[in-house]
Design a protein around this motif. Structure first.
Motif, PDB file in Angstrom:
ATOM      1  N   LEU A 157       0.010  -1.165   0.347  1.00  0.00           N
ATOM      2  CA  LEU A 157      -1.451  -1.308   0.361  1.00  0.00           C
ATOM      3  C   LEU A 157      -1.864  -2.676   0.901  1.00  0.00           C
ATOM      4  O   LEU A 157      -2.846  -2.780   1.649  1.00  0.00           O
ATOM      5  CB  LEU A 157      -2.027  -1.103  -1.043  1.00  0.00           C
ATOM      6  CG  LEU A 157      -2.008   0.326  -1.579  1.00  0.00           C
ATOM      7  CD1 LEU A 157      -2.503   0.356  -3.025  1.00  0.00           C
ATOM      8  CD2 LEU A 157      -2.830   1.251  -0.708  1.00  0.00           C
ATOM      9  N   TRP A 158      -1.119  -3.741   0.551  1.00  0.00           N
ATOM     10  CA  TRP A 158      -1.425  -5.076   1.084  1.00  0.00           C
ATOM     11  C   TRP A 158      -1.271  -5.074   2.604  1.00  0.00           C
ATOM     12  O   TRP A 158      -2.066  -5.699   3.310  1.00  0.00           O
ATOM     13  CB  TRP A 158      -0.514  -6.133   0.470  1.00  0.00           C
ATOM     14  CG  TRP A 158      -1.049  -6.701  -0.801  1.00  0.00           C
ATOM     15  CD1 TRP A 158      -0.527  -6.544  -2.043  1.00  0.00           C
ATOM     16  CD2 TRP A 158      -2.220  -7.504  -0.969  1.00  0.00           C
ATOM     17  NE1 TRP A 158      -1.302  -7.190  -2.977  1.00  0.00           N
ATOM     18  CE2 TRP A 158      -2.349  -7.798  -2.342  1.00  0.00           C
ATOM     19  CE3 TRP A 158      -3.181  -8.000  -0.101  1.00  0.00           C
ATOM     20  CZ2 TRP A 158      -3.385  -8.566  -2.861  1.00  0.00           C
ATOM     21  CZ3 TRP A 158      -4.214  -8.771  -0.616  1.00  0.00           C
ATOM     22  CH2 TRP A 158      -4.302  -9.042  -1.967  1.00  0.00           C
ATOM     23  N   GLY A 159      -0.246  -4.381   3.100  1.00  0.00           N
ATOM     24  CA  GLY A 159      -0.053  -4.281   4.549  1.00  0.00           C
ATOM     25  C   GLY A 159      -1.227  -3.583   5.215  1.00  0.00           C
ATOM     26  O   GLY A 159      -1.708  -4.003   6.274  1.00  0.00           O
ATOM     27  N   VAL A 200       8.101   0.522 -12.242  1.00  0.00           N
ATOM     28  CA  VAL A 200       7.391  -0.701 -11.854  1.00  0.00           C
ATOM     29  C   VAL A 200       7.751  -1.068 -10.417  1.00  0.00           C
ATOM     30  O   VAL A 200       6.882  -1.451  -9.630  1.00  0.00           O
ATOM     31  CB  VAL A 200       7.708  -1.864 -12.825  1.00  0.00           C
ATOM     32  CG1 VAL A 200       7.252  -3.196 -12.254  1.00  0.00           C
ATOM     33  CG2 VAL A 200       7.060  -1.610 -14.170  1.00  0.00           C
ATOM     34  N   GLN A 201       9.034  -0.934 -10.065  1.00  0.00           N
ATOM     35  CA  GLN A 201       9.457  -1.257  -8.692  1.00  0.00           C
ATOM     36  C   GLN A 201       8.795  -0.321  -7.678  1.00  0.00           C
ATOM     37  O   GLN A 201       8.387  -0.746  -6.596  1.00  0.00           O
ATOM     38  CB  GLN A 201      10.991  -1.191  -8.566  1.00  0.00           C
ATOM     39  CG  GLN A 201      11.700  -2.285  -9.338  1.00  0.00           C
ATOM     40  CD  GLN A 201      11.198  -3.672  -8.967  1.00  0.00           C
ATOM     41  OE1 GLN A 201      11.057  -4.007  -7.798  1.00  0.00           O
ATOM     42  NE2 GLN A 201      10.891  -4.473  -9.983  1.00  0.00           N
ATOM     43  N   THR A 202       8.665   0.939  -8.048  1.00  0.00           N
ATOM     44  CA  THR A 202       7.978   1.900  -7.172  1.00  0.00           C
ATOM     45  C   THR A 202       6.510   1.511  -6.997  1.00  0.00           C
ATOM     46  O   THR A 202       5.977   1.534  -5.882  1.00  0.00           O
ATOM     47  CB  THR A 202       8.077   3.328  -7.759  1.00  0.00           C
ATOM     48  OG1 THR A 202       9.456   3.680  -7.879  1.00  0.00           O
ATOM     49  CG2 THR A 202       7.359   4.341  -6.880  1.00  0.00           C
ATOM     50  N   LEU A 203       5.879   1.137  -8.099  1.00  0.00           N
ATOM     51  CA  LEU A 203       4.482   0.704  -8.036  1.00  0.00           C
ATOM     52  C   LEU A 203       4.341  -0.558  -7.185  1.00  0.00           C
ATOM     53  O   LEU A 203       3.391  -0.688  -6.408  1.00  0.00           O
ATOM     54  CB  LEU A 203       3.925   0.464  -9.450  1.00  0.00           C
ATOM     55  CG  LEU A 203       3.768   1.688 -10.351  1.00  0.00           C
ATOM     56  CD1 LEU A 203       3.358   1.264 -11.753  1.00  0.00           C
ATOM     57  CD2 LEU A 203       2.774   2.673  -9.762  1.00  0.00           C
ATOM     58  N   MET A 204       5.287  -1.474  -7.323  1.00  0.00           N
ATOM     59  CA  MET A 204       5.244  -2.713  -6.530  1.00  0.00           C
ATOM     60  C   MET A 204       5.392  -2.397  -5.036  1.00  0.00           C
ATOM     61  O   MET A 204       4.711  -3.011  -4.205  1.00  0.00           O
ATOM     62  CB  MET A 204       6.357  -3.661  -6.979  1.00  0.00           C
ATOM     63  CG  MET A 204       6.238  -4.124  -8.420  1.00  0.00           C
ATOM     64  SD  MET A 204       4.942  -5.313  -8.677  1.00  0.00           S
ATOM     65  CE  MET A 204       5.732  -6.761  -8.070  1.00  0.00           C
ATOM     66  N   ALA A 205       6.239  -1.441  -4.698  1.00  0.00           N
ATOM     67  CA  ALA A 205       6.399  -1.045  -3.294  1.00  0.00           C
ATOM     68  C   ALA A 205       5.087  -0.458  -2.764  1.00  0.00           C
ATOM     69  O   ALA A 205       4.671  -0.744  -1.626  1.00  0.00           O
ATOM     70  CB  ALA A 205       7.538  -0.041  -3.146  1.00  0.00           C
ATOM     71  N   GLN A 206       4.433   0.348  -3.587  1.00  0.00           N
ATOM     72  CA  GLN A 206       3.131   0.892  -3.197  1.00  0.00           C
ATOM     73  C   GLN A 206       2.131  -0.239  -2.973  1.00  0.00           C
ATOM     74  O   GLN A 206       1.333  -0.205  -2.041  1.00  0.00           O
ATOM     75  CB  GLN A 206       2.607   1.855  -4.259  1.00  0.00           C
ATOM     76  CG  GLN A 206       3.350   3.152  -4.350  1.00  0.00           C
ATOM     77  CD  GLN A 206       2.878   4.004  -5.536  1.00  0.00           C
ATOM     78  OE1 GLN A 206       1.982   3.625  -6.292  1.00  0.00           O
ATOM     79  NE2 GLN A 206       3.507   5.160  -5.697  1.00  0.00           N
ATOM     80  N   LEU A 248      -3.542  -0.486  -9.315  1.00  0.00           N
ATOM     81  CA  LEU A 248      -2.086  -0.577  -9.268  1.00  0.00           C
ATOM     82  C   LEU A 248      -1.591  -1.787 -10.074  1.00  0.00           C
ATOM     83  O   LEU A 248      -0.596  -1.687 -10.811  1.00  0.00           O
ATOM     84  CB  LEU A 248      -1.638  -0.676  -7.809  1.00  0.00           C
ATOM     85  CG  LEU A 248      -0.220  -0.304  -7.465  1.00  0.00           C
ATOM     86  CD1 LEU A 248       0.092   1.115  -7.930  1.00  0.00           C
ATOM     87  CD2 LEU A 248      -0.005  -0.411  -5.971  1.00  0.00           C
ATOM     88  N   ALA A 249      -2.278  -2.896  -9.961  1.00  0.00           N
ATOM     89  CA  ALA A 249      -1.907  -4.092 -10.726  1.00  0.00           C
ATOM     90  C   ALA A 249      -1.999  -3.814 -12.225  1.00  0.00           C
ATOM     91  O   ALA A 249      -1.124  -4.234 -13.006  1.00  0.00           O
ATOM     92  CB  ALA A 249      -2.793  -5.267 -10.341  1.00  0.00           C
ATOM     93  N   SER A 250      -3.026  -3.091 -12.614  1.00  0.00           N
ATOM     94  CA  SER A 250      -3.175  -2.739 -14.026  1.00  0.00           C
ATOM     95  C   SER A 250      -2.021  -1.837 -14.477  1.00  0.00           C
ATOM     96  O   SER A 250      -1.465  -2.025 -15.569  1.00  0.00           O
ATOM     97  CB  SER A 250      -4.520  -2.044 -14.235  1.00  0.00           C
ATOM     98  OG  SER A 250      -4.652  -1.611 -15.560  1.00  0.00           O
ATOM     99  N   LEU A 259      -9.326  -0.001  -0.660  1.00  0.00           N
ATOM    100  CA  LEU A 259      -7.964  -0.514  -0.834  1.00  0.00           C
ATOM    101  C   LEU A 259      -7.897  -1.563  -1.945  1.00  0.00           C
ATOM    102  O   LEU A 259      -6.947  -1.595  -2.730  1.00  0.00           O
ATOM    103  CB  LEU A 259      -7.442  -1.112   0.474  1.00  0.00           C
ATOM    104  CG  LEU A 259      -6.973  -0.114   1.532  1.00  0.00           C
ATOM    105  CD1 LEU A 259      -6.601  -0.832   2.820  1.00  0.00           C
ATOM    106  CD2 LEU A 259      -5.804   0.710   1.022  1.00  0.00           C
ATOM    107  N   ARG A 260      -8.910  -2.422  -2.023  1.00  0.00           N
ATOM    108  CA  ARG A 260      -8.934  -3.431  -3.087  1.00  0.00           C
ATOM    109  C   ARG A 260      -9.000  -2.763  -4.458  1.00  0.00           C
ATOM    110  O   ARG A 260      -8.328  -3.191  -5.398  1.00  0.00           O
ATOM    111  CB  ARG A 260     -10.121  -4.385  -2.899  1.00  0.00           C
ATOM    112  CG  ARG A 260      -9.863  -5.447  -1.855  1.00  0.00           C
ATOM    113  CD  ARG A 260     -10.927  -6.534  -1.955  1.00  0.00           C
ATOM    114  NE  ARG A 260     -11.426  -6.972  -0.682  1.00  0.00           N
ATOM    115  CZ  ARG A 260     -12.323  -6.392   0.106  1.00  0.00           C
ATOM    116  NH1 ARG A 260     -12.893  -5.274  -0.238  1.00  0.00           N
ATOM    117  NH2 ARG A 260     -12.685  -6.921   1.246  1.00  0.00           N
ATOM    118  N   ARG A 261      -9.820  -1.706  -4.561  1.00  0.00           N
ATOM    119  CA  ARG A 261      -9.902  -0.967  -5.835  1.00  0.00           C
ATOM    120  C   ARG A 261      -8.535  -0.371  -6.196  1.00  0.00           C
ATOM    121  O   ARG A 261      -8.105  -0.427  -7.346  1.00  0.00           O
ATOM    122  CB  ARG A 261     -10.943   0.148  -5.732  1.00  0.00           C
ATOM    123  CG  ARG A 261     -12.325  -0.266  -6.167  1.00  0.00           C
ATOM    124  CD  ARG A 261     -13.225   0.947  -6.369  1.00  0.00           C
ATOM    125  NE  ARG A 261     -13.495   1.664  -5.130  1.00  0.00           N
ATOM    126  CZ  ARG A 261     -14.539   1.445  -4.344  1.00  0.00           C
ATOM    127  NH1 ARG A 261     -15.430   0.526  -4.681  1.00  0.00           N
ATOM    128  NH2 ARG A 261     -14.720   2.126  -3.244  1.00  0.00           N
TER     129      ARG A 261
END
Length: 161
Positions: free
Chosen positions: A104-106, A94-100, A64-66, A57-59
């Motif tokens: 993942l954080w959850g 970008v908003q879709t990626l942020m939701a993903q 995703l951040a990149s 998940l961290r990977r």
């Protein structure tokens, strides 16, 4: 409904096992120790699985951040070039990626909670084992000694030493 032959066989085998363990308390001690070791191994395996999942998940989060960084830069470049519709589509992406990322954080948070739970179970199991070991009665220790002697003798007879 009458019990099936399988149910009767299971009940019969359990009765035989109970009788055997009553007649051989040292075997009961060995069986309990084996169950404890199996439980510890299972919990350790689960901890390893949770660690591996968290690492994955961290990977994913780093990738995703990149992607977010890259698409933010693309959006800005499109905006600077006057391509507003393209910039808006990039912003939506970008908003879709942020939701993903939030999802993942959850998942990572849930994994952390599961890890702490399993870790607590394992430490409790170890503490219970250490607590029980010094408090064993002389009879339990003697039964364990006899069982170990019998096992060593069987190994010698069967050439397993």
């Amino acid at each position: 409904m009458a019990p099936s032959w399988l149910d009767e066989l299971e009940r019969s085998l359990e009765q035989r096992l109970d009788a055997f363990l009553r007649a051989n308390p040292h075997q009961n001690v060995l069986l309990q120790q084996q169950h404890l070791q199996d439980r510890q191994r299972g919990l350790q395996t689960r901890l390893k699985q949770l660690q591996d999942q968290a690492r994955d998940l961290r990977r994913q989060l780093l990738a995703l951040a990149s992607d977010v960084r890259d698409w933010n830069a693309r959006s800005q470049r499109a905006r600077d070039a006057g391509a507003q519709p393209l910039a808006e589509r990039a912003d939506q992406h970008v908003q879709t990626l942020m939701a993903q990322g939030r999802e993942l954080w959850g998942e990572l948070d849930t994994l952390g909670a599961n890890f702490r739970t399993v870790e607590h179970q394992l430490s409790q199991l170890r503490a219970d084992d250490q607590k029980a070991s010094p408090d064993r009665s002389l009879n339990e220790d003697w039964a364990l000694f006899e069982a170990e002697q019998e096992l060593a003798e069987l190994r010698r007879k069967n050439g397993l030493t």
